[in-house]
Write a protein that holds these residues in place. Sequence first.
Motif, PDB file in Angstrom:
ATOM      1  N   LEU A  13       0.132   6.192 -11.418  1.00 15.86           N
ATOM      2  CA  LEU A  13      -1.191   6.908 -11.145  1.00 15.86           C
ATOM      3  C   LEU A  13      -1.650   6.562  -9.984  1.00 15.86           C
ATOM      4  O   LEU A  13      -2.920   6.675  -9.662  1.00 15.86           O
ATOM      5  CB  LEU A  13      -2.196   6.445 -12.264  1.00 15.86           C
ATOM      6  CG  LEU A  13      -1.726   6.960 -13.611  1.00 15.86           C
ATOM      7  CD1 LEU A  13      -2.777   6.299 -14.852  1.00 15.86           C
ATOM      8  CD2 LEU A  13      -1.867   8.276 -13.898  1.00 15.86           C
ATOM      9  N   ASP A  14      -1.251   5.854  -9.060  1.00 18.82           N
ATOM     10  CA  ASP A  14      -1.546   5.325  -7.534  1.00 18.82           C
ATOM     11  C   ASP A  14      -1.966   6.735  -7.011  1.00 18.82           C
ATOM     12  O   ASP A  14      -0.980   7.615  -6.800  1.00 18.82           O
ATOM     13  CB  ASP A  14      -0.394   4.777  -6.944  1.00 18.82           C
ATOM     14  CG  ASP A  14      -1.030   4.099  -5.791  1.00 18.82           C
ATOM     15  OD1 ASP A  14      -0.885   5.003  -4.586  1.00 18.82           O
ATOM     16  OD2 ASP A  14      -1.374   2.964  -5.593  1.00 18.82           O
ATOM     17  N   PRO A  15      -3.153   6.736  -6.422  1.00 21.01           N
ATOM     18  CA  PRO A  15      -3.430   8.051  -5.530  1.00 21.01           C
ATOM     19  C   PRO A  15      -2.528   8.391  -4.637  1.00 21.01           C
ATOM     20  O   PRO A  15      -2.566   9.452  -3.965  1.00 21.01           O
ATOM     21  CB  PRO A  15      -4.857   7.826  -5.477  1.00 21.01           C
ATOM     22  CG  PRO A  15      -5.078   6.214  -5.477  1.00 21.01           C
ATOM     23  CD  PRO A  15      -4.034   5.804  -6.447  1.00 21.01           C
ATOM     24  N   ASP A  16      -2.284   7.580  -3.633  1.00 23.11           N
ATOM     25  CA  ASP A  16      -1.357   7.703  -2.676  1.00 23.11           C
ATOM     26  C   ASP A  16       0.096   7.836  -2.737  1.00 23.11           C
ATOM     27  O   ASP A  16       0.608   8.849  -2.297  1.00 23.11           O
ATOM     28  CB  ASP A  16      -1.889   6.540  -1.424  1.00 23.11           C
ATOM     29  CG  ASP A  16      -3.192   6.435  -1.193  1.00 23.11           C
ATOM     30  OD1 ASP A  16      -3.737   7.594  -1.049  1.00 23.11           O
ATOM     31  OD2 ASP A  16      -3.681   5.267  -1.168  1.00 23.11           O
ATOM     32  N   LEU A  17       0.664   6.936  -3.483  1.00 26.14           N
ATOM     33  CA  LEU A  17       2.270   6.675  -3.541  1.00 26.14           C
ATOM     34  C   LEU A  17       2.545   7.102  -4.727  1.00 26.14           C
ATOM     35  O   LEU A  17       3.924   6.955  -5.195  1.00 26.14           O
ATOM     36  CB  LEU A  17       2.587   5.334  -3.071  1.00 26.14           C
ATOM     37  CG  LEU A  17       2.267   4.959  -1.592  1.00 26.14           C
ATOM     38  CD1 LEU A  17       2.587   3.639  -1.255  1.00 26.14           C
ATOM     39  CD2 LEU A  17       2.719   6.077  -0.431  1.00 26.14           C
ATOM     40  N   GLY A  18       1.673   7.454  -5.815  1.00 26.05           N
ATOM     41  CA  GLY A  18       2.060   7.313  -7.343  1.00 26.05           C
ATOM     42  C   GLY A  18       2.807   8.681  -7.361  1.00 26.05           C
ATOM     43  O   GLY A  18       2.779   9.630  -6.918  1.00 26.05           O
ATOM     44  N   LEU A  19       3.741   8.682  -8.579  1.00 23.46           N
ATOM     45  CA  LEU A  19       4.600   9.623  -8.804  1.00 23.46           C
ATOM     46  C   LEU A  19       3.912  10.786  -9.274  1.00 23.46           C
ATOM     47  O   LEU A  19       4.171  12.121  -8.997  1.00 23.46           O
ATOM     48  CB  LEU A  19       5.452   9.261  -9.912  1.00 23.46           C
ATOM     49  CG  LEU A  19       6.632  10.326 -10.733  1.00 23.46           C
ATOM     50  CD1 LEU A  19       7.428  10.784  -9.640  1.00 23.46           C
ATOM     51  CD2 LEU A  19       7.205   9.716 -11.948  1.00 23.46           C
ATOM     52  N   LEU A  20       2.682  10.935 -10.084  1.00 25.22           N
ATOM     53  CA  LEU A  20       1.983  11.666 -10.656  1.00 25.22           C
ATOM     54  C   LEU A  20       1.627  12.589  -9.744  1.00 25.22           C
ATOM     55  O   LEU A  20       1.663  13.902  -9.548  1.00 25.22           O
ATOM     56  CB  LEU A  20       0.984  11.390 -11.746  1.00 25.22           C
ATOM     57  CG  LEU A  20       0.416  12.283 -12.603  1.00 25.22           C
ATOM     58  CD1 LEU A  20       1.319  13.530 -13.176  1.00 25.22           C
ATOM     59  CD2 LEU A  20      -0.609  11.804 -13.622  1.00 25.22           C
ATOM     60  N   ASN A  21       0.770  12.273  -8.666  1.00 26.61           N
ATOM     61  CA  ASN A  21       0.294  13.001  -7.347  1.00 26.61           C
ATOM     62  C   ASN A  21       1.167  13.402  -6.658  1.00 26.61           C
ATOM     63  O   ASN A  21       1.025  14.560  -6.198  1.00 26.61           O
ATOM     64  CB  ASN A  21      -0.803  11.981  -6.634  1.00 26.61           C
ATOM     65  CG  ASN A  21      -2.358  11.821  -7.203  1.00 26.61           C
ATOM     66  OD1 ASN A  21      -2.593  12.637  -8.108  1.00 26.61           O
ATOM     67  ND2 ASN A  21      -3.008  11.010  -6.724  1.00 26.61           N
ATOM     68  N   ASN A  22       2.421  12.971  -6.293  1.00 25.92           N
ATOM     69  CA  ASN A  22       3.380  13.513  -5.798  1.00 25.92           C
ATOM     70  C   ASN A  22       3.832  14.961  -6.409  1.00 25.92           C
ATOM     71  O   ASN A  22       4.252  15.739  -5.650  1.00 25.92           O
ATOM     72  CB  ASN A  22       4.285  12.465  -5.278  1.00 25.92           C
ATOM     73  CG  ASN A  22       3.956  11.378  -4.242  1.00 25.92           C
ATOM     74  OD1 ASN A  22       3.469  11.957  -3.445  1.00 25.92           O
ATOM     75  ND2 ASN A  22       4.530  10.294  -4.475  1.00 25.92           N
ATOM     76  N   VAL A  23       3.952  14.511  -7.619  1.00 24.27           N
ATOM     77  CA  VAL A  23       4.209  15.941  -8.658  1.00 24.27           C
ATOM     78  C   VAL A  23       3.278  17.018  -8.176  1.00 24.27           C
ATOM     79  O   VAL A  23       3.783  18.360  -8.076  1.00 24.27           O
ATOM     80  CB  VAL A  23       4.931  15.593  -9.916  1.00 24.27           C
ATOM     81  CG1 VAL A  23       4.770  16.689 -10.688  1.00 24.27           C
ATOM     82  CG2 VAL A  23       5.942  14.637  -9.948  1.00 24.27           C
TER      83      VAL A  23
END
Length: 312
Positions: free
Chosen positions: A143-153
């Motif tokens: 859930l990290d906004p910069d490096l998180g998996l979910l935001n990258n997806v």
Amino acid sequence: MEQAHPVSGKRYRGSSKRMTREMWMGILFALPAILGFFIFTLGPMLASFVLTFTDLKLINPIKFIGLDNYVQLFRGSDGLFYKSLSTTFQYVFMSVPLNILFAFCVALLMNQQIKGRAFFRTVFYLPTIVPVFASSMIWIWILDPDLGLLNNVLKTLGLPTSMWIYSSETVIPSLVLMGLWVTGNTMIIFLAGLQGIPNHLYEALEVDGGNKLHKLLYITVPLMSPTIFFNLVLGFVGGFQIFAEAYIMTQGGPNNSSLFIVFYLYREAFQLSNMAYASTVAWFLFIIILVFTFVIFKTSRMWVYYEGEGNK
């Protein structure tokens, strides 16, 4: 006391002494559990109730103050009690229905005759045995906004990203989303209930022209209502006691948006040393859980079906 032998018919003196001995042996074997309940559960509960009428702080001697802790609690003098209560209710009413629905749907899928069914059941159950600290650290990264998996997806799919647990608006939905990852226990209970439904009921419905939706609405859901009721009670009891995720991932933030009532209790007891006030909060939480459990039990008569007994 005389009794007749079940085979020979001969009468012999009864075994009242033997029954008494067996009773005492049973009590002896149950004694560790009984003592454990009185020493580690009932005793601390009664002690905490007595503390609610005192001004116990770790740095000061105990002093009796009557109902002052309850007055302070309901007045919300620190401005955080009602905030924690609201946050907890928000989480519970979002997470419990969603978790039950998600676990029920997964159980329906895992009950189908598909290849690798045992593997998929294991995969869905595995997160429940991962320690809370380890799973929380994984989700902090996801859930990290910069490096998180979910935001990258989401970026890859061209969808808008989110601040997740780092925003007051999205922290509760993010923790609810995380909770879906550990519904394996609920899924297993649903799966056991599904496997207890007789196949001849589905076959009879097929003969009458019923389809899959009819099977779900008129057989599966009614016969699963006792299991849904059981998981609903456990869900509410567990939801009101959420603590570890907020303690590890957010520390009650941002801006106290994830300050659940148990975390508020923890702060008062172990960070601010207000042991008596924390005991008052604990008893108020106990009453809330008791009331919700009572309401669920009372309303269950309208929607829980027990085969062979009809609606209660």
